[in-house]
Design a protein around this motif. Structure first.
Motif, mmCIF file in Angstrom:
data_model
loop_
_atom_site.group_PDB
_atom_site.id
_atom_site.type_symbol
_atom_site.label_atom_id
_atom_site.label_comp_id
_atom_site.label_asym_id
_atom_site.label_seq_id
_atom_site.Cartn_x
_atom_site.Cartn_y
_atom_site.Cartn_z
ATOM 1 N N MET A 82 21.581 16.121 -6.726
ATOM 2 C CA MET A 82 20.404 15.292 -6.480
ATOM 3 C C MET A 82 19.932 14.688 -7.803
ATOM 4 O O MET A 82 19.475 15.408 -8.702
ATOM 5 N N GLY A 83 20.075 13.364 -7.928
ATOM 6 C CA GLY A 83 19.700 12.682 -9.156
ATOM 7 C C GLY A 83 18.198 12.597 -9.339
ATOM 8 O O GLY A 83 17.407 13.091 -8.521
ATOM 9 N N SER A 84 17.802 11.933 -10.407
ATOM 10 C CA SER A 84 16.378 11.815 -10.729
ATOM 11 C C SER A 84 15.756 10.649 -9.970
ATOM 12 O O SER A 84 16.455 9.832 -9.368
ATOM 13 N N GLY A 85 14.428 10.587 -10.001
ATOM 14 C CA GLY A 85 13.715 9.480 -9.380
ATOM 15 C C GLY A 85 12.883 9.906 -8.185
ATOM 16 O O GLY A 85 13.148 10.921 -7.539
ATOM 17 N N SER A 86 11.863 9.097 -7.882
ATOM 18 C CA SER A 86 10.905 9.462 -6.845
ATOM 19 C C SER A 86 11.497 9.414 -5.440
ATOM 20 O O SER A 86 11.075 10.164 -4.562
ATOM 21 N N THR A 87 12.476 8.532 -5.203
ATOM 22 C CA THR A 87 13.065 8.459 -3.866
ATOM 23 C C THR A 87 13.842 9.726 -3.547
ATOM 24 O O THR A 87 13.732 10.292 -2.451
ATOM 25 N N VAL A 88 14.646 10.192 -4.505
ATOM 26 C CA VAL A 88 15.370 11.446 -4.317
ATOM 27 C C VAL A 88 14.390 12.611 -4.248
ATOM 28 O O VAL A 88 14.566 13.552 -3.459
ATOM 29 N N ALA A 89 13.324 12.548 -5.039
ATOM 30 C CA ALA A 89 12.299 13.603 -5.012
ATOM 31 C C ALA A 89 11.666 13.711 -3.630
ATOM 32 O O ALA A 89 11.314 14.808 -3.177
ATOM 33 N N ALA A 90 11.516 12.569 -2.942
ATOM 34 C CA ALA A 90 10.942 12.583 -1.600
ATOM 35 C C ALA A 90 11.833 13.357 -0.633
ATOM 36 O O ALA A 90 11.336 14.070 0.247
ATOM 37 N N VAL A 91 13.148 13.227 -0.807
ATOM 38 C CA VAL A 91 14.076 13.986 0.032
ATOM 39 C C VAL A 91 13.923 15.480 -0.231
ATOM 40 O O VAL A 91 13.865 16.299 0.706
ATOM 41 N N MET A 92 13.849 15.844 -1.500
ATOM 42 C CA MET A 92 13.695 17.252 -1.851
ATOM 43 C C MET A 92 12.391 17.813 -1.272
ATOM 44 O O MET A 92 12.363 18.941 -0.759
ATOM 45 N N ALA A 93 11.322 17.020 -1.326
ATOM 46 C CA ALA A 93 10.047 17.466 -0.770
ATOM 47 C C ALA A 93 10.142 17.654 0.738
ATOM 48 O O ALA A 93 9.611 18.626 1.297
ATOM 49 N N GLU A 94 10.840 16.717 1.414
ATOM 50 C CA GLU A 94 10.995 16.810 2.859
ATOM 51 C C GLU A 94 11.806 18.054 3.246
ATOM 52 O O GLU A 94 11.538 18.687 4.273
ATOM 53 N N LEU A 95 12.764 18.416 2.414
ATOM 54 C CA LEU A 95 13.565 19.609 2.657
ATOM 55 C C LEU A 95 12.810 20.891 2.308
ATOM 56 O O LEU A 95 13.226 21.981 2.687
ATOM 57 N N GLY A 96 11.711 20.743 1.548
ATOM 58 C CA GLY A 96 10.959 21.906 1.106
ATOM 59 C C GLY A 96 11.573 22.589 -0.092
ATOM 60 O O GLY A 96 11.325 23.770 -0.347
ATOM 61 N N PHE A 97 12.379 21.836 -0.869
ATOM 62 C CA PHE A 97 13.054 22.391 -2.038
ATOM 63 C C PHE A 97 12.312 21.997 -3.316
ATOM 64 O O PHE A 97 11.790 20.878 -3.422
ATOM 65 N N ASP A 98 12.285 22.890 -4.292
ATOM 66 C CA ASP A 98 11.740 22.549 -5.610
ATOM 67 C C ASP A 98 12.621 21.488 -6.243
ATOM 68 O O ASP A 98 13.850 21.549 -6.153
ATOM 69 N N ASN A 99 11.995 20.524 -6.927
ATOM 70 C CA ASN A 99 12.723 19.380 -7.482
ATOM 71 C C ASN A 99 12.420 19.202 -8.951
ATOM 72 O O ASN A 99 11.283 19.398 -9.401
ATOM 73 N N GLY A 104 0.813 -1.204 0.000
ATOM 74 C CA GLY A 104 0.000 0.000 0.000
ATOM 75 C C GLY A 104 0.850 1.258 0.000
ATOM 76 O O GLY A 104 1.932 1.303 0.563
ATOM 77 N N GLN A 105 0.329 2.323 -0.614
ATOM 78 C CA GLN A 105 1.066 3.557 -0.782
ATOM 79 C C GLN A 105 1.386 4.213 0.551
ATOM 80 O O GLN A 105 2.452 4.773 0.748
ATOM 81 N N GLU A 106 0.433 4.136 1.513
ATOM 82 C CA GLU A 106 0.646 4.807 2.795
ATOM 83 C C GLU A 106 1.885 4.262 3.501
ATOM 84 O O GLU A 106 2.674 5.004 4.059
ATOM 85 N N ILE A 107 2.070 2.910 3.456
ATOM 86 C CA ILE A 107 3.222 2.313 4.118
ATOM 87 C C ILE A 107 4.508 2.682 3.389
ATOM 88 O O ILE A 107 5.534 2.949 4.005
ATOM 89 N N LYS A 108 4.480 2.702 2.062
ATOM 90 C CA LYS A 108 5.649 3.108 1.289
ATOM 91 C C LYS A 108 6.087 4.504 1.684
ATOM 92 O O LYS A 108 7.294 4.794 1.796
ATOM 93 N N GLU A 109 5.143 5.378 1.932
ATOM 94 C CA GLU A 109 5.474 6.740 2.320
ATOM 95 C C GLU A 109 6.176 6.777 3.673
ATOM 96 O O GLU A 109 7.064 7.596 3.902
ATOM 97 N N LEU A 110 5.798 5.854 4.570
ATOM 98 C CA LEU A 110 6.474 5.789 5.858
ATOM 99 C C LEU A 110 7.939 5.392 5.685
ATOM 100 O O LEU A 110 8.819 5.925 6.355
ATOM 101 N N VAL A 111 8.186 4.451 4.783
ATOM 102 C CA VAL A 111 9.562 4.035 4.512
ATOM 103 C C VAL A 111 10.356 5.205 3.948
ATOM 104 O O VAL A 111 11.490 5.470 4.369
#
Length: 376
Positions: free
Chosen positions: A244-261, A217-224
């Motif tokens: 910062m390379g491409s991909g959704s995992t790196v994008a999650a870091v950028m989102a957590e930092l509050g940076f545009d990705n 499930g997506q909710e659990i993936k988001e916790l990881v």
């Protein structure tokens, strides 16, 4: 499958003093031998490596000559690359341990497996710290000393061998920093135990990788992903900039930092914000001379490509300049498990660089949680 590069190093004098009541081996090896002590370290390493027999074809062995490794590997029927030569009939010293370890590390080993005691661990730890590699190079001790206070050893030789066998099979193996400790043997022989912290080294740790938050499930993936983001952000260095390379995992870091990705592009950031967005290969090369730089990437799910697909901006010139030590890989354990033991892939367009980058890498898979996985 990419061969697992194993450095085998034996301190042949480790543990000599125990059987003749000398309470250790530091500086008393010749006395112990004169009293009839028999070396045990080679036998202890033999016990560990015997568990890996089914996987010898997938292991590239590197060692030192004679009693420091080559003799016992020959006994096991293994052809090894001998990278350090001892003088014939010479009694080994701490300098031999350091020199042999340096030769093995210079050759590029995925794991340095050494048999010895706390003194041996101290020698190797000092070498790694001098090279700034104690938090990166993976080592593991086979217990052969009289005293084992350090946390870098397996509980038994067989336990150490089991971890090596898992790595040789390409299994997910965690890693952690473990303490190097030693006691004052002069005081110990007088009945006083004075243990001292000398440093830390990175070791593989055999775990059953039951990911508590991985339940579908997506909710659990988001916790990881939240855990991965928290770990990376905690490690960020204010003196460093990050590609910062491409991909959704790196994008999650950028989102957590509050940076545009740039999801399908490559950005440059530091702790304060985005320095530049959607950079080309040539623009990246212009940026990396200004300050220390690390590269943050994830692999393509299912395929396993780390370089060469979807991130061609990461040119061979850039990767050569940064070096393997400055590559940070983020991935969920489920993404790694989906590879079913296949290594990650480097397809930079430069075959020599792909060979140079090959090896085992620590991968951030959660908060204070990482595993070791091979790149081919």
């Amino acid at each position: 499958m990419t061969p697992f590069r194993l450095g085998v190093l034996v301190n042949p004098l480790a543990g000599l003093g125990g059987s003749v009541a000398l309470k250790g081996s530091d500086d008393v090896a010749e006395q112990a031998l004169a009293l009839g002590a028999e070396p045990k370290a080679q036998q202890r390493m033999l016990q560990a490596l015997s568990l890996c027999r089914p996987h010898f074809n997938n292991i590239e062995f590197k060692t030192a000559s004679g009693s420091m490794g080559a003799d016992l590997l020959e006994q096991l029927g293994v052809t090894a690359q001998v990278l350090h030569q001892l003088e014939p009939e010479a009694v080994t010293t701490a300098d031999d341990t350091t020199a042999a370890a340096a030769a093995l590390l210079d050759s590029g080993v995925d794991l340095l497996l050494f048999a010895g005691g706390d003194g041996t661990a101290r020698d190797i730890c000092s070498l790694l710290e001098a090279r700034g590699r104690s938090d990166r190079q993976v080592v593991l001790g086979v217990p052969a000393g009289v005293k084992i206070h350090s946390g870098v050893y397996g509980i038994t030789p067989k336990a150490s061998g089991e971890v090596v066998a898992l790595m040789a099979q390409g299994e997910l193996v965690s890693s952690m920093m473990a303490e190097v400790r030693d006691i004052d043997e002069v005081a110990f022989r007088q009945g006083q135990v004075r243990a001292k912290h000398y440093g830390e080294m990175r070791i593989p740790e055999a775990l059953k990788f039951v990911q508590a938050v991985k339940m579908g499930g997506q909710e659990i993936k988001e916790l990881v992903l939240d855990d991965i983001c928290a770990e990376f952000i905690e490690r960020m260095d204010s003196d460093c900039q990050y590609i910062m390379g491409s991909g959704s995992t790196v994008a999650a870091v950028m989102a957590e930092l509050g940076f545009d990705n740039t999801l399908l592009g490559v950005d440059l950031i530091d702790c304060d914000g985005v320095i530049a967005s959607d950079l080309t290969a040539s623009q990246l090369l212009e940026q990396i001379d200004h300050r220390p730089t690390k590269l943050v990437v994830t692999l393509i799910g299912g395929q396993g490509h780390l370089f060469g697909r979807g991130n061609q901006q990461l040119s061979p010139q850039l990767l050569r300049h940064l070096g393997a030590d400055n590559i940070i890989i983020l991935a969920t354990k489920s993404k790694l498990e989906a590879l079913e033991g296949r290594p990650m892939i480097s397809d930079t367009g430069d075959p020599e660089l792909d060979v140079a980058l090959a090896g085992w890498y620590p991968i951030i898979t959660g908060y204070h949680d990482e595993v070791l996985y091979p790149l081919q």
